[in-house]
Design a protein around this motif. Sequence first.
Motif, PDB file in Angstrom:
ATOM      1  N   HIS A 164       0.900  -1.165   0.000  1.00  0.00           N
ATOM      2  CA  HIS A 164       0.000   0.000   0.000  1.00  0.00           C
ATOM      3  C   HIS A 164       0.935   1.211   0.000  1.00  0.00           C
ATOM      4  N   THR A 165       0.888   1.992  -1.063  1.00  0.00           N
ATOM      5  CA  THR A 165       1.806   3.131  -1.228  1.00  0.00           C
ATOM      6  C   THR A 165       2.015   3.892   0.071  1.00  0.00           C
ATOM      7  N   HIS A 166       3.279   4.117   0.424  1.00  0.00           N
ATOM      8  CA  HIS A 166       3.593   4.945   1.588  1.00  0.00           C
ATOM      9  C   HIS A 166       4.924   5.635   1.387  1.00  0.00           C
ATOM     10  N   ILE A 167       4.961   6.885   1.812  1.00  0.00           N
ATOM     11  CA  ILE A 167       6.191   7.686   1.782  1.00  0.00           C
ATOM     12  C   ILE A 167       6.730   7.730   3.205  1.00  0.00           C
ATOM     13  N   HIS A 168       7.994   7.344   3.358  1.00  0.00           N
ATOM     14  CA  HIS A 168       8.649   7.481   4.662  1.00  0.00           C
ATOM     15  C   HIS A 168       9.188   8.907   4.795  1.00  0.00           C
ATOM     16  N   LEU A 169       8.864   9.576   5.896  1.00  0.00           N
ATOM     17  CA  LEU A 169       9.457  10.877   6.244  1.00  0.00           C
ATOM     18  C   LEU A 169      10.233  10.657   7.540  1.00  0.00           C
ATOM     19  N   ILE A 170      11.545  10.903   7.480  1.00  0.00           N
ATOM     20  CA  ILE A 170      12.396  10.532   8.615  1.00  0.00           C
ATOM     21  C   ILE A 170      13.281  11.717   9.029  1.00  0.00           C
ATOM     22  N   PRO A 171      13.185  12.132  10.300  1.00  0.00           N
ATOM     23  CA  PRO A 171      14.098  13.181  10.776  1.00  0.00           C
ATOM     24  C   PRO A 171      15.535  12.644  10.747  1.00  0.00           C
ATOM     25  N   ILE A 172      16.433  13.375  10.074  1.00  0.00           N
ATOM     26  CA  ILE A 172      17.813  12.895   9.943  1.00  0.00           C
ATOM     27  C   ILE A 172      18.819  14.012  10.248  1.00  0.00           C
ATOM     28  N   ASN A 173      20.003  13.558  10.636  1.00  0.00           N
ATOM     29  CA  ASN A 173      21.129  14.481  10.819  1.00  0.00           C
ATOM     30  C   ASN A 173      22.262  14.155   9.860  1.00  0.00           C
ATOM     31  N   GLU A 174      22.318  12.910   9.441  1.00  0.00           N
ATOM     32  CA  GLU A 174      23.371  12.500   8.497  1.00  0.00           C
ATOM     33  C   GLU A 174      22.821  11.396   7.596  1.00  0.00           C
ATOM     34  N   VAL A 175      23.536  11.133   6.510  1.00  0.00           N
ATOM     35  CA  VAL A 175      23.026  10.224   5.489  1.00  0.00           C
ATOM     36  C   VAL A 175      22.751   8.830   6.058  1.00  0.00           C
ATOM     37  N   ASN A 176      23.562   8.387   6.995  1.00  0.00           N
ATOM     38  CA  ASN A 176      23.369   7.035   7.529  1.00  0.00           C
ATOM     39  C   ASN A 176      22.066   6.896   8.326  1.00  0.00           C
ATOM     40  N   ASP A 177      21.467   8.018   8.714  1.00  0.00           N
ATOM     41  CA  ASP A 177      20.187   7.945   9.442  1.00  0.00           C
ATOM     42  C   ASP A 177      19.054   7.417   8.562  1.00  0.00           C
ATOM     43  N   MET A 178      19.288   7.382   7.236  1.00  0.00           N
ATOM     44  CA  MET A 178      18.278   6.859   6.305  1.00  0.00           C
ATOM     45  C   MET A 178      18.492   5.369   6.012  1.00  0.00           C
ATOM     46  N   ASN A 179      19.453   4.763   6.677  1.00  0.00           N
ATOM     47  CA  ASN A 179      19.791   3.365   6.398  1.00  0.00           C
ATOM     48  C   ASN A 179      18.804   2.421   7.096  1.00  0.00           C
ATOM     49  N   PHE A 180      17.995   1.725   6.302  1.00  0.00           N
ATOM     50  CA  PHE A 180      16.961   0.865   6.882  1.00  0.00           C
ATOM     51  C   PHE A 180      17.531  -0.397   7.525  1.00  0.00           C
ATOM     52  N   SER A 181      18.844  -0.602   7.390  1.00  0.00           N
ATOM     53  CA  SER A 181      19.480  -1.722   8.095  1.00  0.00           C
ATOM     54  C   SER A 181      19.840  -1.327   9.532  1.00  0.00           C
ATOM     55  N   ASN A 182      19.741  -0.036   9.843  1.00  0.00           N
ATOM     56  CA  ASN A 182      20.044   0.399  11.218  1.00  0.00           C
ATOM     57  C   ASN A 182      19.062  -0.223  12.199  1.00  0.00           C
ATOM     58  N   LYS A 183      19.520  -0.322  13.439  1.00  0.00           N
ATOM     59  CA  LYS A 183      18.651  -0.817  14.507  1.00  0.00           C
ATOM     60  C   LYS A 183      17.486   0.170  14.691  1.00  0.00           C
ATOM     61  N   LYS A 184      16.269  -0.363  14.796  1.00  0.00           N
ATOM     62  CA  LYS A 184      15.110   0.494  14.999  1.00  0.00           C
ATOM     63  C   LYS A 184      15.076   0.940  16.464  1.00  0.00           C
ATOM     64  N   ILE A 185      14.388   2.043  16.717  1.00  0.00           N
ATOM     65  CA  ILE A 185      14.316   2.513  18.098  1.00  0.00           C
ATOM     66  C   ILE A 185      12.995   2.073  18.721  1.00  0.00           C
ATOM     67  N   THR A 186      12.998   1.993  20.040  1.00  0.00           N
ATOM     68  CA  THR A 186      11.780   1.594  20.752  1.00  0.00           C
ATOM     69  C   THR A 186      11.325   2.750  21.629  1.00  0.00           C
TER      70      THR A 186
END
Length: 130
Positions: free
Chosen positions: A91-113
């Motif tokens: 189902h179409t979705h756009i991710h909007l993610i607050p970032i400070n550096e390019v690696n913050d967009m890496n979906f392999s990063n550990k997710k936060i709880t």
Amino acid sequence: MESIFSKIVAGQIPCYKVAENDSFLAFLDINPLAKGHVLVIPKVQVDYIFDLDDETFIQLNLFAKSVAIAMKKAITCNRIGVTVIGLEVPHTHIHLIPINEVNDMNFSNKKITLSNHEMQKIANYINTFI
Ligand code: AMP
């Protein structure tokens, strides 16, 4: 088959709502890469973003822009990163993610709880800037 996001649109399952109009909905990603990670969807269920008709595509992006502007006011960050993946939920979705550096967009990063309370608080706070 009805997507999990269509069930959210129908109110059958809950979400941390950030913004809504007749055609689009923005809510927090349940498994966020960063505090305030938002998904923006069309209420109509179309799997692949480039299958949207032109008008829906344009309006979805304008709606996402208004949400991103509100996010930038609400959350301390360099930028709001934008990406579309769509490999998990059809189902179409756009991710909007607050970032400070390019690696913050890496979906392999550990997710936060975050606690339910904190998620609700962030969603409400972004909404105050819409
Ligand atoms: P993708 O389809 O690869 O862009 O990823 C789907 C995204 O939807 C993931 O980041 C999930 O954490 C998120 N997601 C899945 N189910 C829910 C839900 N019920 N509420 C909010 N976000 C969800």
